[in-house]
Motif scaffolding. Structure first.
Motif, PDB file in Angstrom:
ATOM      1  N   PHE A 141      33.769  39.658  37.182  1.00 32.83           N
ATOM      2  CA  PHE A 141      33.049  38.322  37.881  1.00 32.83           C
ATOM      3  C   PHE A 141      34.157  37.398  37.629  1.00 32.83           C
ATOM      4  O   PHE A 141      35.053  36.937  36.700  1.00 32.83           O
ATOM      5  CB  PHE A 141      32.026  37.918  36.856  1.00 32.83           C
ATOM      6  N   ARG A 142      34.672  36.821  38.962  1.00 33.81           N
ATOM      7  CA  ARG A 142      35.675  35.751  38.790  1.00 33.81           C
ATOM      8  C   ARG A 142      35.401  34.674  40.058  1.00 33.81           C
ATOM      9  O   ARG A 142      35.003  35.113  41.007  1.00 33.81           O
ATOM     10  CB  ARG A 142      37.237  36.088  39.213  1.00 33.81           C
ATOM     11  N   HIS A 143      35.308  33.296  39.690  1.00 36.45           N
ATOM     12  CA  HIS A 143      35.148  32.358  40.620  1.00 36.45           C
ATOM     13  C   HIS A 143      36.109  32.022  41.503  1.00 36.45           C
ATOM     14  O   HIS A 143      36.845  31.158  41.349  1.00 36.45           O
ATOM     15  CB  HIS A 143      34.373  31.075  39.700  1.00 36.45           C
ATOM     16  N   GLU A 144      36.238  33.041  42.482  1.00 40.49           N
ATOM     17  CA  GLU A 144      37.352  32.950  43.386  1.00 40.49           C
ATOM     18  C   GLU A 144      36.676  32.461  44.792  1.00 40.49           C
ATOM     19  O   GLU A 144      35.525  32.347  44.802  1.00 40.49           O
ATOM     20  CB  GLU A 144      38.205  33.866  43.593  1.00 40.49           C
ATOM     21  N   ARG A 145      37.599  31.779  45.625  1.00 40.00           N
ATOM     22  CA  ARG A 145      37.201  31.644  46.948  1.00 40.00           C
ATOM     23  C   ARG A 145      36.700  32.811  47.708  1.00 40.00           C
ATOM     24  O   ARG A 145      37.678  33.545  48.052  1.00 40.00           O
ATOM     25  CB  ARG A 145      38.166  30.660  47.899  1.00 40.00           C
ATOM     26  N   ARG A 193      36.418  38.363  52.882  1.00 44.61           N
ATOM     27  CA  ARG A 193      36.542  39.530  52.789  1.00 44.61           C
ATOM     28  C   ARG A 193      37.589  40.290  52.086  1.00 44.61           C
ATOM     29  O   ARG A 193      38.521  39.778  52.126  1.00 44.61           O
ATOM     30  CB  ARG A 193      36.614  40.049  54.400  1.00 44.61           C
ATOM     31  N   GLY A 194      36.812  40.989  51.075  1.00 45.52           N
ATOM     32  CA  GLY A 194      37.984  41.738  50.441  1.00 45.52           C
ATOM     33  C   GLY A 194      38.235  40.785  48.914  1.00 45.52           C
ATOM     34  O   GLY A 194      38.843  41.361  48.167  1.00 45.52           O
ATOM     35  N   ARG A 195      37.765  39.487  48.891  1.00 43.89           N
ATOM     36  CA  ARG A 195      37.878  38.843  47.890  1.00 43.89           C
ATOM     37  C   ARG A 195      36.461  38.309  47.259  1.00 43.89           C
ATOM     38  O   ARG A 195      35.788  37.592  48.133  1.00 43.89           O
ATOM     39  CB  ARG A 195      38.607  37.743  47.823  1.00 43.89           C
ATOM     40  N   TYR A 196      35.909  38.832  46.093  1.00 44.76           N
ATOM     41  CA  TYR A 196      34.433  38.798  45.843  1.00 44.76           C
ATOM     42  C   TYR A 196      34.425  38.125  44.600  1.00 44.76           C
ATOM     43  O   TYR A 196      35.326  38.082  43.760  1.00 44.76           O
ATOM     44  CB  TYR A 196      33.467  40.041  46.075  1.00 44.76           C
ATOM     45  N   ARG A 197      33.467  37.330  44.238  1.00 41.30           N
ATOM     46  CA  ARG A 197      32.889  36.653  42.838  1.00 41.30           C
ATOM     47  C   ARG A 197      32.386  37.776  41.838  1.00 41.30           C
ATOM     48  O   ARG A 197      32.553  37.739  40.689  1.00 41.30           O
ATOM     49  CB  ARG A 197      32.164  35.708  43.146  1.00 41.30           C
ATOM     50  N   TYR A 257      33.769  45.397  41.674  1.00 46.30           N
ATOM     51  CA  TYR A 257      34.176  46.529  40.762  1.00 46.30           C
ATOM     52  C   TYR A 257      35.353  46.964  40.684  1.00 46.30           C
ATOM     53  O   TYR A 257      36.140  46.964  41.563  1.00 46.30           O
ATOM     54  CB  TYR A 257      33.254  47.646  41.368  1.00 46.30           C
ATOM     55  N   GLN A 258      35.889  47.156  39.297  1.00 41.36           N
ATOM     56  CA  GLN A 258      36.886  47.864  39.112  1.00 41.36           C
ATOM     57  C   GLN A 258      36.955  49.173  38.642  1.00 41.36           C
ATOM     58  O   GLN A 258      36.057  49.336  37.792  1.00 41.36           O
ATOM     59  CB  GLN A 258      37.696  46.797  38.355  1.00 41.36           C
ATOM     60  N   PHE A 259      37.743  49.968  39.188  1.00 40.88           N
ATOM     61  CA  PHE A 259      37.741  51.576  38.546  1.00 40.88           C
ATOM     62  C   PHE A 259      39.053  51.187  37.907  1.00 40.88           C
ATOM     63  O   PHE A 259      40.013  51.509  38.433  1.00 40.88           O
ATOM     64  CB  PHE A 259      37.864  52.378  39.589  1.00 40.88           C
ATOM     65  N   VAL A 264      55.364  39.665  39.033  1.00 45.89           N
ATOM     66  CA  VAL A 264      55.219  39.415  37.770  1.00 45.89           C
ATOM     67  C   VAL A 264      53.787  39.489  37.087  1.00 45.89           C
ATOM     68  O   VAL A 264      53.770  39.525  35.734  1.00 45.89           O
ATOM     69  CB  VAL A 264      55.743  37.870  37.155  1.00 45.89           C
ATOM     70  N   ARG A 265      52.928  39.449  38.191  1.00 43.60           N
ATOM     71  CA  ARG A 265      51.453  39.643  37.720  1.00 43.60           C
ATOM     72  C   ARG A 265      50.965  38.534  37.042  1.00 43.60           C
ATOM     73  O   ARG A 265      51.772  37.637  36.499  1.00 43.60           O
ATOM     74  CB  ARG A 265      51.046  40.838  36.759  1.00 43.60           C
ATOM     75  N   GLY A 266      49.748  37.951  37.283  1.00 45.57           N
ATOM     76  CA  GLY A 266      49.098  36.612  37.058  1.00 45.57           C
ATOM     77  C   GLY A 266      48.697  36.640  35.553  1.00 45.57           C
ATOM     78  O   GLY A 266      48.373  35.698  35.118  1.00 45.57           O
ATOM     79  N   ILE A 288      47.289  42.586  50.631  1.00 49.33           N
ATOM     80  CA  ILE A 288      46.584  42.456  49.383  1.00 49.33           C
ATOM     81  C   ILE A 288      46.884  43.672  48.613  1.00 49.33           C
ATOM     82  O   ILE A 288      46.990  44.948  49.010  1.00 49.33           O
ATOM     83  CB  ILE A 288      44.993  42.141  49.554  1.00 49.33           C
ATOM     84  N   ALA A 289      46.515  43.412  47.046  1.00 49.19           N
ATOM     85  CA  ALA A 289      46.697  44.808  46.152  1.00 49.19           C
ATOM     86  C   ALA A 289      45.332  45.552  46.386  1.00 49.19           C
ATOM     87  O   ALA A 289      44.422  44.975  45.951  1.00 49.19           O
ATOM     88  CB  ALA A 289      46.880  44.246  44.912  1.00 49.19           C
ATOM     89  N   ALA A 290      45.565  47.101  46.489  1.00 45.28           N
ATOM     90  CA  ALA A 290      44.501  47.734  46.314  1.00 45.28           C
ATOM     91  C   ALA A 290      44.428  48.266  44.831  1.00 45.28           C
ATOM     92  O   ALA A 290      43.440  48.666  44.318  1.00 45.28           O
ATOM     93  CB  ALA A 290      44.681  49.146  47.119  1.00 45.28           C
ATOM     94  N   PHE A 337      41.776  50.022  40.114  1.00 47.12           N
ATOM     95  CA  PHE A 337      41.605  49.879  41.552  1.00 47.12           C
ATOM     96  C   PHE A 337      40.487  48.803  41.783  1.00 47.12           C
ATOM     97  O   PHE A 337      39.560  48.544  41.151  1.00 47.12           O
ATOM     98  CB  PHE A 337      40.978  51.043  42.024  1.00 47.12           C
ATOM     99  N   GLY A 338      40.547  48.044  42.711  1.00 44.98           N
ATOM    100  CA  GLY A 338      39.603  47.323  43.414  1.00 44.98           C
ATOM    101  C   GLY A 338      38.877  48.035  44.072  1.00 44.98           C
ATOM    102  O   GLY A 338      39.181  48.486  45.087  1.00 44.98           O
ATOM    103  N   PHE A 339      37.485  48.428  43.551  1.00 44.16           N
ATOM    104  CA  PHE A 339      36.876  49.537  44.202  1.00 44.16           C
ATOM    105  C   PHE A 339      36.511  49.248  45.880  1.00 44.16           C
ATOM    106  O   PHE A 339      36.619  49.797  46.633  1.00 44.16           O
ATOM    107  CB  PHE A 339      35.653  49.851  43.563  1.00 44.16           C
TER     108      PHE A 339
HETATM  109  P1  AMP Z   1      43.703  42.386  38.626  1.00 45.67           P
HETATM  110  O1  AMP Z   1      42.704  42.724  37.667  1.00 45.67           O
HETATM  111  O2  AMP Z   1      43.692  40.770  38.902  1.00 45.67           O
HETATM  112  O3  AMP Z   1      44.868  42.676  38.295  1.00 45.67           O
HETATM  113  O4  AMP Z   1      43.131  43.060  40.003  1.00 45.67           O
HETATM  114  C1  AMP Z   1      43.098  44.415  39.805  1.00 45.67           C
HETATM  115  C2  AMP Z   1      42.465  44.874  41.248  1.00 45.67           C
HETATM  116  O5  AMP Z   1      41.197  44.453  41.527  1.00 45.67           O
HETATM  117  C3  AMP Z   1      43.234  44.101  42.462  1.00 45.67           C
HETATM  118  O6  AMP Z   1      44.270  44.908  42.882  1.00 45.67           O
HETATM  119  C4  AMP Z   1      42.286  44.195  43.360  1.00 45.67           C
HETATM  120  O7  AMP Z   1      42.358  45.369  44.224  1.00 45.67           O
HETATM  121  C5  AMP Z   1      40.856  44.108  42.611  1.00 45.67           C
HETATM  122  N1  AMP Z   1      40.580  42.599  42.840  1.00 45.67           N
HETATM  123  C6  AMP Z   1      40.850  41.739  42.037  1.00 45.67           C
HETATM  124  N2  AMP Z   1      40.306  40.601  42.350  1.00 45.67           N
HETATM  125  C7  AMP Z   1      39.240  40.851  43.249  1.00 45.67           C
HETATM  126  C8  AMP Z   1      38.253  40.073  43.880  1.00 45.67           C
HETATM  127  N3  AMP Z   1      37.748  38.857  43.602  1.00 45.67           N
HETATM  128  N4  AMP Z   1      37.613  40.671  44.897  1.00 45.67           N
HETATM  129  C9  AMP Z   1      37.638  41.969  45.055  1.00 45.67           C
HETATM  130  N5  AMP Z   1      38.345  42.645  44.585  1.00 45.67           N
HETATM  131  C10 AMP Z   1      39.536  42.243  43.480  1.00 45.67           C
END
Ligand code: AMP
Length: 426
Positions: free
Chosen positions: A111-115, A118-122, A125-127, A259-261, A282-284, A309-311
């Motif tokens: 869960f992240r309160h981002e804007r 498409r492809g960016r959600y609040r 799922y992460q694998f 450098v990663r956030g 964008i990062a997969a 992986f961003g599922f």
């Molecule tokens: P991070 O934990 O930020 O390194 O993210 C790992 C992976 O999760 C990223 O490479 C994206 O594929 C995916 N991801 C991160 N943030 C989001 C988001 N808000 N919505 C969808 N996928 C995300």
């Protein structure tokens, strides 16, 4: 009355979406288990302190994006924004790192309160995969190899395959020297910095080189490169990793700006980039080493590496149509739809339906009505089943059922045993 709606950036999924979802999930689970990773499941809610201490106060995740709330005891809690910190908390709490090496994976919502876009959600799922207790660079290479094999399993041919961006952040000492060099460099151009960069200059100068602001790119281009600050060990390690990747035929780009956030990485960091739905890159999948994190969270010195992986992003790369078609073909090849043509035959039809399920038949449905065969058959073909099994009083008196092949309309009168034999394909 106001219409009830899901929280923005949080999605509903239905059976038709989840067919592909489950296939991909199964494929990933199967793959990582073959590499020796076992699953962990941790709570969705964690103490806020966990992420403040691990991900770092200056990161976007903690400073802007966490879903934080106070529960009824007044404890500060968050909906988990990422998996690594939770895994370490769990491992430490249950003594899993004590003189042991671990290979774990998780598949969970974050869960992240981002804007949202498409492809960016609040809620997304992460694998993720985490390995603890391994300092060897061969494991870093194996992890990248494992990810590479996902692209080939998914059939992402060369031009559609994600590209690996790779960097080394060095160890703590070299990072500190690099940080100093960045502070000196960007301080000289303080007036050209945007607001974010000004803030990062004090809290986390490395993040400035990660800035996506076009106005900052010229300045960033000439900033010092981390690769000039690596000590001998980190440089040799990075060299060896690249040798292993080349030997495995894995293409990569060294990207000194990567450098990663998050604050906790050292040495190997990587992102696999794809073209996103909005056109940009964008990062997969992303991750890296974090050898100091476990110790900094109160454990013993334990080297570690992980990625996720961003599922949803992975799903968007998959050829959904082909997967759905494959799935439809499979379930249609074996699906059964049972029809009672009369109230009196309902018990027999129910018994037969259960018998088919007990035999492990994959897809068995029955029609709950007992009249209007035309409509019943319509529902049968809409269900996607291959076989319709029907019984009226006449058939039942003979101890038989009617079996219709819905693909060609051919119909046979068979005993229950023969019908089972036919549809179970024995
Ligand atoms: P991070 O934990 O930020 O390194 O993210 C790992 C992976 O999760 C990223 O490479 C994206 O594929 C995916 N991801 C991160 N943030 C989001 C988001 N808000 N919505 C969808 N996928 C995300």
């Amino acid at each position: 009355m106001k219409r009830l709606q899901a929280v923005r950036g949080m999605n509903d999924y239905f059976a038709e979406d989840l067919v592909v979802w489950r296939r991909l999930e199964h494929l990933l689970r199967d793959l990582v288990e073959r590499y020796g990773y076992g699953e962990v499941l941790t709570p969705v809610v964690e103490p806020a302190e966990l992420f403040i201490r691990s991900v770092g106060e200056s990161s976007d995740i903690v400073s802007k994006e966490m879903y934080m709330f106070e529960d009824r005891n007044g404890d500060q809690l968050v909906l988990r924004p990422e998996g690594t910190a939770s895994c370490i908390r769990a491992g430490l709490e249950h003594g899993k790192f004590y003189n042991q090496r671990q290979k774990w994976y998780y598949f969970e919502p974050m869960f992240r309160h981002e804007r949202p876009q498409r492809g960016r959600y609040r809620q997304f799922y992460q694998f993720g995969v985490e390995a603890y207790g391994y300092s060897e660079v061969a494991l870093d290479a194996e992890i990248l190899q494992m990810i590479e094999s996902v692209w080939s399993i998914l059939g992402l041919a060369a031009e559609r395959a994600p590209t690996l961006h790779l960097n080394s952040l060095g160890n703590i000492a070299s990072r500190a020297r690099y940080r100093q060099a960045l502070v000196e460099y960007f301080t000289r151009y303080q007036n050209d910095l945007d607001e974010d960069a000004k803030r990062c200059l004090v809290s986390n100068p490395l993040r400035i080189v990660d800035s996506k602001n076009p106005a900052m790119q010229e300045l960033i281009k000439d900033a010092p490169s981390i690769l000039d600050y690596l000590d001998t060990d980190s440089a040799a390690r990075f060299e060896q990793l690249q040798d292993l990747l080349q030997a495995a035929n894995i293409a990569y780009q060294v990207d000194p700006r990567l450098v990663r956030g998050l604050d906790y990485y050292n040495d190997t960091v990587f992102e696999w980039m794809v073209t996103g739905p909005e056109g940009g890159s964008i990062a997969a999948c992303a991750g890296g080493r974090y050898d100091q994190l476990i110790e900094s969270m109160g454990g013993k010195d334990t080297p570690a590496i992980g990625f996720a992986f961003g599922f949803e992003r992975l799903l968007s790369l998959v050829d959904t149509v082909a997967l759905l078609e494959q799935n439809r073909a499979e379930s249609a090849a074996c699906g059964c739809y049972l029809i009672a043509m009369h109230e009196k035959t309902l018990p027999t039809i129910m018994r037969l339906t259960e018998a088919l399920r007990a035999h492990g038949h994959r897809s068995v449905e029955m029609d709950y009505a007992t009249s209007n065969l035309k409509n019943q058959l319509k529902r049968a073909s809409r269900s996607g089943a291959r076989w319709a099994i029907m019984a009226g009083t006449e058939e039942l008196d003979k101890g038989k059922v009617l079996v219709k092949d819905l693909t060609d309309g051919a119909q046979k009168l068979l005993s229950v045993e023969e019908a089972l034999e036919l549809v179970l394909d024995r």
